[in-house]
Scaffold this active site. Structure first.
Site: not given
Ligand code: ADP
Ligand code: MG
Length: 697
Positions: A12, A15, A397, A593, A597
């Site tokens: 139960c 319990c 995002d 994704d 993030d």
């Molecule tokens: P979001 O916020 O759209 O997910 P991110 O924060 O991952 O994008 O990246 C922001 C920006 O930084 C991208 O639009 C790009 O211009 C630059 N950036 C991030 N990572 C890379 C990478 N590996 N190579 C080239 N540019 C990048």
């Molecule tokens: Mg991103």
């Protein structure tokens, strides 16, 4: 030290609660019992945990020697023995029921009494025993003991039929409840039976059936049609259809071929596949899903905690009221109608168990977690269902979440002595270590055009990735930068900014601007629905957060009907936006994704990651994991969470309401023991059945 066991034969919910309290009285022990899953979690902080554990076990067997402590296993099956004894019980109760009715018309009074006594003992000897044991252990608020007092009391004041009926219904109720709870538990567990226990190991010549634990990364296995993929692996040979419904909740078949990576849990449809194991048993997707759901049912929601507290005071209060009713009103009437009030007091005792609440609320959340899993949404705890139900702001995002994240190269503009091919090659080398979707797309498009040339990673040194900005690395012995304008400015590179649709990646080699690559992403077909469905749920605070430029951000947001895009953000800026919303009292869901993030996922009230079950960090940091790439699942999840919450509330309000109403009726003499038993057993059953609704789609 944390320990987990299964408690068998604990019958139960009340319990379970009492036992939990008792164990918590032991110093250095924090116990949590989940009646639905029969799980006991012990957190032992003493110097000698083994000794304390023995003491806990002693306390349990002293509490009720029938309870068995078993090792923690994934499933609880009721044993054959238990099933047989339940069947016998049902037969016994049915016979008793018929006899009770016949006996009601018995003309000879003393025979009638004898049969009543016989029936009473037949129906309730087990309850009597356990009540006696409880008294010896000083448990007077125990449900069984209260039922015994109520029924014996009824006998004494001459209400024979009711005395037997109370016990009869009580026993029937217990059985039904057991069946209902057991059924739901089974249904949920079967949802999780996506684990194939064996694999066909292939040693180059022949196959042998082995258990999953025996395989290690790199081993070859053969997956036959109709079998589930046992471990996450890569296909070496063969083409087939995969049914991923157990993972994603969608009955969509996907074609897979050599070179594809497949997730465990999906079913191989048409032909045999030879595969190379990529993850061992513990790390494979299936184990992680099963783990997650199991852990989820361990985390209690606030409502569940409230119910535990409420139940603790409910029983003593009702008993106190019973005593008052039995003794105070008769004083005024000179004890002439003592038995009337005694009867009402006994009825009170029958209603004094909080079982309906104790069992139905956790069951609601448990059922809901299972149903979320079936829909391809992994929830990490009942508390997140609650948070989700309250969500009134959603932050998305952009890349990979609202957009597909498969960038196409739209334009390559070299500056100075570089050619287009060289610029793309440099970019691909720089990106080849990154998991970012931009990086993957650049590498892919380089490999498509390179006529068989592969990336030789020996030419890449000093690699650093700056989240939200880009990458710095030494490529072919030259310092190379690739990323957004922020990155190049930071390194003092002289360049000019390009203003056009699409994401612009600037490249600098040895401190000099070498050109830029424009890449374009597409919005997911599902994104429009995602936003629309959220608005239909009256969630108006929807925003887009991206590290990309204003240009791209506004294009996407205006297409989707998001009012306010935030752009040019670094990961920490996203966190700031989320915390600003939460500190203004909002419940914020962040959907991403998972790449870059993790901080945002962790700081939101509910962090939702999607389509990235392979990524440990994303799964770790989020509270909800969507198995598919569809952002519209967010609205679906919120709707479902709201429904779960509603069902839990119905159970709480319903069972407390009915009990209080019946207590009032009893107090004023408008109701007898029959209704009291209904308030106890019937309400309990209704609540359990109602909780099962949380399992529906
Ligand atoms: P979001 O916020 O759209 O997910 P991110 O924060 O991952 O994008 O990246 C922001 C920006 O930084 C991208 O639009 C790009 O211009 C630059 N950036 C991030 N990572 C890379 C990478 N590996 N190579 C080239 N540019 C990048
Ligand atoms: Mg991103």
């Amino acid at each position: 030290m944390e320990y987990k066991f299964k408690l068998l034969k604990i019958h139960c919910a009340g319990c379970a609660l009492a036992l939990e309290q008792k164990i918590n009285e032991i110093p250095d022990v924090v116990a949590e019992i989940n009646f639905v899953t029969k799980l006991i979690k012990l957190n032992i902080t003493s110097d000698c945990p083994a000794e304390t554990l023995t003491e806990v076990k002693k306390t349990i067997s002293k509490f009720d020697h029938q309870i068995e402590i078993a090792d923690y296993v994934d499933t609880v099956e009721i044993s054959e023995k238990e099933r047989k004894s339940r069947e016998k019980n049902i037969i016994k109760l049915s016979v008793a029921f018929v006899l009770l009715i016949v006996n009601f018309f018995m003309p000879v009074f003393w025979i009638q009494i004898c049969i009543y006594v016989f029936l009473y003992l037949l129906v309730s000897y087990r309850v009597l025993f356990s009540a006696a044991r409880n008294i010896l252990h000083g448990k007077i608020f125990d449900e069984t003991f209260l039922m015994v007092i109520a029924s014996i009391g009824a006998f004494v004041i001459g209400e024979y039929t009711e005395a037997v009926a109370v016990m009869l219904l009580y026993s029937v109720g217990e059985i039904l409840e057991d069946v209902a709870v057991g059924k739901s538990r089974k249904t949920i567990e079967s949802l999780l039976e996506i684990k194939q226990p064996y694999a066909n190991y292939f040693d180059g010549e022949s196959e042998t059936k082995v258990s999953l634990g025996e395989l290690s990364v790199g081993d070859l296995i053969r997956i036959k049609p109709g079998e589930r993929v046992p471990l996450d692996c890569e296909i070496i040979e063969g083409t087939s259809y995969l049914d991923m419904s157990a993972l994603t909740g969608e009955t969509k078949e996907v074609i897979v071929k050599a070179g594809d990576h497949i997730l465990s849990g999906s079913i191989n449809g048409s032909s045999a596949l030879l595969c190379k194991v990529e993850k061992c048993e513990k790390e494979s997707t299936v184990s992680r899903i099963v783990d997650m759901v199991q852990k989820a049912s361990e985390t209690k929601a606030k409502t569940e905690k409230f119910i535990s507290r409420f139940s603790r005071i409910y029983t003593p209060v009702v008993i106190a009221l019973a005593v008052i009713i039995a003794f105070i009103p008769p004083i005024f009437s000179g004890y002439s109608n003592f038995s009337t009030y005694a009867y009402r007091a006994l009825c009170f005792l029958v209603v004094s168990c909080p079982c309906a609440l104790v069992i139905s609320v956790p069951l609601t959340y448990f059922a809901s977690i299972g149903s979320f899993a079936r829909a391809g949404i992994m929830v990490k705890g009942a508390n997140f269902i609650e948070a989700l139900a309250k969500t009134n702001a959603v932050v998305f995002d952009k890349t990979g979440t609202l957009t597909k994240g498969n960038f196409e190269v739209a334009e390559i503009v070299p500056i100075g002595e570089h050619t287009k091919e060289e610029l793309l090659e440099t970019a691909a080398y720089a990106e080849s270590f990154s998991n970012h979707r931009i990086a993957k797309s650049i590498v892919e498009s380089y490999l498509e055009q390179s006529e068989g040339k592969q990336i030789n990673q020996a030419w890449i040194n000093d690699y650093t990735e700056f989240a939200g900005k880009g990458i710095k690395a030494s490529i072919f012995m030259q310092e190379t930068l690739i990323g957004n304008a922020k990155l190049l400015k930071e390194y003092g590179v002289k360049f000019y900014e390009v203003n056009r649709t699409g994401t612009v990646l600037y490249v600098a080699v040895s401190g000099k601007f070498a050109g830029y690559i424009v890449i374009e992403d597409k919005i997911k077909e599902d994104s429009l629905n995602a936003i629309r469905n959220l608005k239909a749920l009256k969630i108006t605070d929807i925003s887009l957060c991206t590290g990309d430029t204003e240009n791209v951000a506004t294009t996407v947001s205006s297409k989707l009907g998001i009012k306010k895009p935030y752009f040019g953000l670094l990961p920490e800026d996203k966190v700031a936006i989320i915390t600003e919303k939460t500190s203004s009292g909002k419940t914020v869901a962040f959907v991403g994704d998972g790449i870059n993030d993790a901080p945002s996922l962790a700081s939101a009230s509910v962090g939702i990651s999607m389509g990235n079950l392979g990524s440990d960090i994303a799964v770790e940091a989020s509270d909800l994991v969507l198995m598919t790439d569809e952002p519209s699942k967010v609205a679906y999840a919120i709707k479902k969470a709201k429904r779960t919450k509603r069902i839990a509330l119905q159970n709480i309000i319903g069972s407390i309401g009915i009990k209080v109403a019946i207590l009032i009726l009893i107090a004023f003499g408008f109701s007898g023991m029959w209704l009291a038993v209904f308030a106890d057993v019937g309400v309990n059953l209704l609540a359990v059945l109602n909780s099962l609704r949380a399992m529906l789609k």
